[in-house]
Design an enzyme around this catalytic site. Structure first.
Site, PDB file in Angstrom:
ATOM      1  N   ASN A   9       0.508  -1.137  -0.255  1.00 12.88           N
ATOM      2  CA  ASN A   9       0.274   0.335   0.086  1.00 12.88           C
ATOM      3  C   ASN A   9       0.877   1.449  -0.101  1.00 12.88           C
ATOM      4  OD1 ASN A   9      -1.775   2.385   0.515  1.00 12.88           O
ATOM      5  ND2 ASN A   9      -2.509   1.670   2.738  1.00 12.88           N
ATOM      6  N   TRP A  10       1.213   1.867  -1.508  1.00 10.59           N
ATOM      7  CA  TRP A  10       2.132   2.955  -0.877  1.00 10.59           C
ATOM      8  C   TRP A  10       1.399   4.242  -0.846  1.00 10.59           C
ATOM      9  CZ3 TRP A  10       3.606   2.823  -7.018  1.00 10.59           C
ATOM     10  CH2 TRP A  10       4.193   2.021  -7.440  1.00 10.59           C
ATOM     11  N   LYS A  11       0.169   4.521   0.141  1.00  7.95           N
ATOM     12  CA  LYS A  11      -0.477   4.822   0.160  1.00  7.95           C
ATOM     13  C   LYS A  11      -0.088   6.826  -0.491  1.00  7.95           C
ATOM     14  CE  LYS A  11       0.297   2.998   4.802  1.00  7.95           C
ATOM     15  NZ  LYS A  11       0.411   3.258   6.848  1.00  7.95           N
ATOM     16  N   HIS A  95      -9.277   1.650   5.267  1.00  2.00           N
ATOM     17  CA  HIS A  95      -7.849   0.989   5.283  1.00  2.00           C
ATOM     18  C   HIS A  95      -8.073   2.431   6.911  1.00  2.00           C
ATOM     19  CE1 HIS A  95      -3.912   2.487   6.343  1.00  2.00           C
ATOM     20  NE2 HIS A  95      -3.436   1.325   5.305  1.00  2.00           N
ATOM     21  N   GLU A  97      -6.633   4.582   7.753  1.00  2.00           N
ATOM     22  CA  GLU A  97      -6.560   5.570   8.150  1.00  2.00           C
ATOM     23  C   GLU A  97      -7.751   6.546   7.078  1.00  2.00           C
ATOM     24  OE1 GLU A  97      -2.195   5.010   5.483  1.00  2.00           O
ATOM     25  OE2 GLU A  97      -1.637   5.435   7.541  1.00  2.00           O
ATOM     26  N   GLU A 167      -5.087  -4.735  10.420  1.00  2.00           N
ATOM     27  CA  GLU A 167      -3.999  -3.906  10.990  1.00  2.00           C
ATOM     28  C   GLU A 167      -3.980  -2.639  11.918  1.00  2.00           C
ATOM     29  OE1 GLU A 167      -1.918  -3.016   6.822  1.00  2.00           O
ATOM     30  OE2 GLU A 167      -3.487  -1.083   7.136  1.00  2.00           O
ATOM     31  N   GLY A 173       2.511   2.051  10.414  1.00  2.00           N
ATOM     32  CA  GLY A 173       3.920   3.495  10.818  1.00  2.00           C
ATOM     33  C   GLY A 173       5.040   4.036  11.894  1.00  2.00           C
ATOM     34  N   SER A 213       4.144  -2.236   9.913  1.00  3.62           N
ATOM     35  CA  SER A 213       5.307  -2.000  10.280  1.00  3.62           C
ATOM     36  C   SER A 213       5.703  -3.296   9.597  1.00  3.62           C
ATOM     37  CB  SER A 213       6.017  -2.081  11.659  1.00  3.62           C
ATOM     38  OG  SER A 213       4.903  -0.268  11.703  1.00  3.62           O
ATOM     39  N   GLY A 234       3.256  -1.050   4.299  1.00  2.00           N
ATOM     40  CA  GLY A 234       3.600   0.226   3.170  1.00  2.00           C
ATOM     41  C   GLY A 234       4.302   0.688   3.648  1.00  2.00           C
ATOM     42  N   GLY A 235       5.248   1.308   3.842  1.00  2.00           N
ATOM     43  CA  GLY A 235       6.721   2.407   4.492  1.00  2.00           C
ATOM     44  C   GLY A 235       7.530   1.153   3.333  1.00  2.00           C
TER      45      GLY A 235
HETATM   46  P1  13P Z   1       3.535   0.365   7.661  1.00  2.00           P
HETATM   47  O1  13P Z   1       3.301  -1.182   6.632  1.00  2.00           O
HETATM   48  O2  13P Z   1       4.015   1.861   7.055  1.00  2.00           O
HETATM   49  O3  13P Z   1       3.396   0.339   9.245  1.00  2.00           O
HETATM   50  O4  13P Z   1       1.874   0.503   6.951  1.00  2.00           O
HETATM   51  C1  13P Z   1       1.207  -0.122   7.208  1.00  2.00           C
HETATM   52  C2  13P Z   1      -0.615  -0.176   6.176  1.00  2.00           C
HETATM   53  O5  13P Z   1      -0.897   0.632   6.541  1.00  2.00           O
HETATM   54  C3  13P Z   1      -0.551  -0.656   4.985  1.00  2.00           C
HETATM   55  O6  13P Z   1      -1.967  -0.966   4.899  1.00  2.00           O
END
Ligand code: 13P
Length: 253
Positions: A9-11, A95, A97, A167, A173, A213, A234-235
């Site tokens: 997930n590149w956000k 998600h 967020e 999640e 993050g 993470s 994510g990251g």
């Molecule tokens: P991180 O891997 O950056 O913690 O993000 C997880 C996430 O929200 C994937 O959708």
């Protein structure tokens, strides 16, 4: 056995040209990784270019969100059909967020899952509790509400297409991961909820991914657990080497 899914997930990261570069690197490094489904979820502006970049590879593409209506006066929104037409096969729905910053509720998540099904997209439905909820001993209740309300009204044939991502919000993050045992316990609980809703045979087939993470240094351990069927990254998905090294750890299951 469930085929593992490694999703990135590149956000809100990467312009379209940067996204194409990252995709080319992922396609290159991901060659020969049979036995695992790799899905990448770039922002909307990169989707068309990324879909054409992966065209001759097994890499799949997801949107990060959709609106539930098919078309109309909904300024700023994107429909499931629009994603399907450009070559997306998956879409991330609910998600944390989106729930936190854009007020998405379980009812909205439910409508978005229906819209994904109508367009032939596979929904990756996210659930997770906050730190406060976990510390108050309410984590399982929160997850139960999100699953039961999010999946209301789907028959078994629809449910067989659902992918879930657990999640925990406190792990996103933050560098703080749930331990593999904590994650696996929640995954097993989610599977028991799915068994109640759709029966054991179907619940056994549904992929439950872990997110929060995930890095090359912890992916082996997480993916070694019985009920962890993949990860939503994510990251670490913004770096092709890290992302593919996480994907490789799924092959050791
Ligand atoms: P991180 O891997 O950056 O913690 O993000 C997880 C996430 O929200 C994937 O959708």
């Amino acid at each position: 056995m469930r085929r593992p899914i490694i999703a990135g997930n590149w956000k809100m990261n990467k312009t379209s040209s940067e996204g194409v570069e990252l995709t080319k690197a992922i396609v290159g490094l991901g060659k020969g990784l049979d036995g695992v489904d790799i899905v990448i979820a770039p922002p909307f502006t990169s989707l068309a270019a990324v879909c054409s970049t992966v065209k001759d590879s097994p890499i799949k593409v997801a949107g990060q969100n959709i609106f539930w209506e098919k078309s109309g006066a909904y300024t700023g929104e994107i429909s499931a059909d629009m994603l399907g037409e450009i070559g997306c096969s998956h879409v991330i729905i609910g998600h944390s967020e989106r729930r936190q910053f854009f007020g998405e509720t379980d009812e909205m998540v439910n409508k978005k899952i229906s819209a994904a099904f109508s367009a032939g997209l596979l929904p990756i439905v996210c659930v997770g509790e906050t730190l406060e909820q976990r510390e108050a001993g309410r984590a399982k209740d929160i997850i139960k509400g999100q699953i039961v309300n999010g999946f209301k009204g789907f028959d078994n044939s629809a449910a067989s297409k659902i992918i879930i991502a657990y999640e925990p919000i406190w792990a996103i993050g933050t560098g703080k991961t749930a331990t593999s045992d904590e994650a696996n316990e929640m995954h097993a609980y989610i599977r028991s909820l799915l068994t109640d809703l759709f029966g054991a045979a179907l619940a056994k087939k549904i992929n439950i991914l872990y997110g929060g993470s995930v890095k090359p240094s912890n992916s082996n351990e997480l993916l070694s657990k019985e009920d962890i069927d993949g990860v939503l990254v994510g990251g670490a998905s913004l770096d092709a080497d890290s992302f593919i090294s996480i994907a490789k750890s799924a092959l050791n299951r």
